[in-house]
Write an enzyme that holds these catalytic residues in place. Structure first.
Site, PDB file in Angstrom:
ATOM      1  N   HIS A  96       0.866  -1.273  -0.029  1.00  0.00           N
ATOM      2  CA  HIS A  96      -0.219   0.055  -0.052  1.00  0.00           C
ATOM      3  C   HIS A  96       0.692   1.258   0.223  1.00  0.00           C
ATOM      4  O   HIS A  96       1.686   1.264   0.841  1.00  0.00           O
ATOM      5  CB  HIS A  96      -0.786   0.041   1.215  1.00  0.00           C
ATOM      6  N   HIS A  98       0.912   5.633  -0.895  1.00  0.00           N
ATOM      7  CA  HIS A  98       0.289   6.823  -1.262  1.00  0.00           C
ATOM      8  C   HIS A  98       1.189   7.641  -2.363  1.00  0.00           C
ATOM      9  O   HIS A  98       1.595   8.827  -2.297  1.00  0.00           O
ATOM     10  CB  HIS A  98       0.333   8.017  -0.197  1.00  0.00           C
ATOM     11  N   ASP A 121       0.735  -4.474 -21.313  1.00  0.00           N
ATOM     12  CA  ASP A 121       1.656  -5.605 -20.969  1.00  0.00           C
ATOM     13  C   ASP A 121       1.449  -6.113 -19.720  1.00  0.00           C
ATOM     14  O   ASP A 121       1.945  -7.337 -19.256  1.00  0.00           O
ATOM     15  CB  ASP A 121       3.180  -4.963 -21.065  1.00  0.00           C
ATOM     16  N   HIS A 172      -8.556   7.432  -1.734  1.00  0.00           N
ATOM     17  CA  HIS A 172      -7.745   7.119  -0.660  1.00  0.00           C
ATOM     18  C   HIS A 172      -6.319   6.950  -1.629  1.00  0.00           C
ATOM     19  O   HIS A 172      -5.538   7.917  -1.667  1.00  0.00           O
ATOM     20  CB  HIS A 172      -7.998   5.893  -0.088  1.00  0.00           C
ATOM     21  N   TYR A 230       7.716 -13.258 -24.500  1.00  0.00           N
ATOM     22  CA  TYR A 230       8.632 -12.243 -24.038  1.00  0.00           C
ATOM     23  C   TYR A 230       9.376 -12.940 -22.939  1.00  0.00           C
ATOM     24  O   TYR A 230       9.189 -13.734 -22.267  1.00  0.00           O
ATOM     25  CB  TYR A 230       7.913 -11.342 -23.339  1.00  0.00           C
TER      26      TYR A 230
END
Length: 232
Positions: A96, A98, A121, A172, A230
């Site tokens: 998580h 910001h 991709d 958020h 790839y």
């Protein structure tokens, strides 16, 4: 050796990648690493600057959000991590942040549109944005409810957490996950860069169309399809 040393090391390394990649400022963010067999995860302690972290400072928490080992308080987002680990059984790491661009899209309550092949991709759909949390959920167990805010949006949108390993939480910020903490960090960096590119794209051309389906299919399948070619 401590029973949880391996996930402490993994969580520590994941957390230390966040400032290196420019995904966190001060203590704005956290990463965790799970041990499925033991039913626990290691997570960053709350409010501790990254330069003061060590594997020993990682906190061990079970999938109900209870601290199992550690003298520091776990991240304030711990209950969100716990909910996702408990209900989404194939993830081994959560991040998580910001981060600037991801959070800007979340604050705008907009999914990040799939405009180019860099996005394709990694995903065949827009990076989803869960709607802002209802007042009754905010007034309840907020961090716990954030986990359900994420899962509810995936269910309503018909998305699979195994295929889409990232989300914006409206008003958020981003959450990402993966089979490992390392992959969750990678996904966090991808989300941020794709969000930056999408913003610049819209500034250059306001009426830009989304990426055509043929290119989405080609770029996603060359990395993830049955006949992917790839990489080595």
């Amino acid at each position: 050796m401590n029973n949880y040393q391996e996930i402490k090391e993994k969580a520590y390394l994941a957390n230390m990648q966040l400032p290196k990649l420019g995904l966190v400022l001060f203590t704005f963010g956290n990463a965790s690493a799970a041990d499925r067999a033991a039913g626990v995860f290691a997570i960053k302690p709350s409010g501790v600057p990254y330069e003061e972290l060590s594997p020993e400072k990682m906190v061990i928490v079970d999938f109900d959000g209870n601290t199992v080992e550690g003298t520091l308080r776990p991240s304030s987002d711990t209950k969100t991590h716990a909910v996702l680990y408990k209900h989404w059984e194939d993830i081994g790491g959560i991040v998580h942040t910001h981060s600037t661009y991801g959070t800007a899209w979340a604050q705008s309550q907009r999914a990040i549109p799939i405009y180019g092949t860099t996005h394709a991709d990694h995903l065949t759909v827009d990076i989803p944005c869960a709607p802002p949390m209802p007042d009754d959920m905010i007034a309840g167990n907020y961090e716990y409810e954030t986990g359900f805010q994420i899962m509810n949006h995936f269910k309503e949108a018909g998305l699979s957490y195994k295929e889409v390993e990232m989300i914006l939480v409206g008003n958020h910020a981003p959450f990402t996950w993966g089979k490992t903490a390392e992959k969750a960090v990678y996904n966090s960096a991808v989300l941020e860069e794709v969000g930056r590119m999408a913003l610049l794209t819209e500034q250059i051309r306001r009426d830009v169309p989304k990426l055509k389906d043929a290119l989405i299919k080609k770029h996603y399948e060359r990395k993830h399809g049955a006949d992917s070619y790839y990489g080595q």
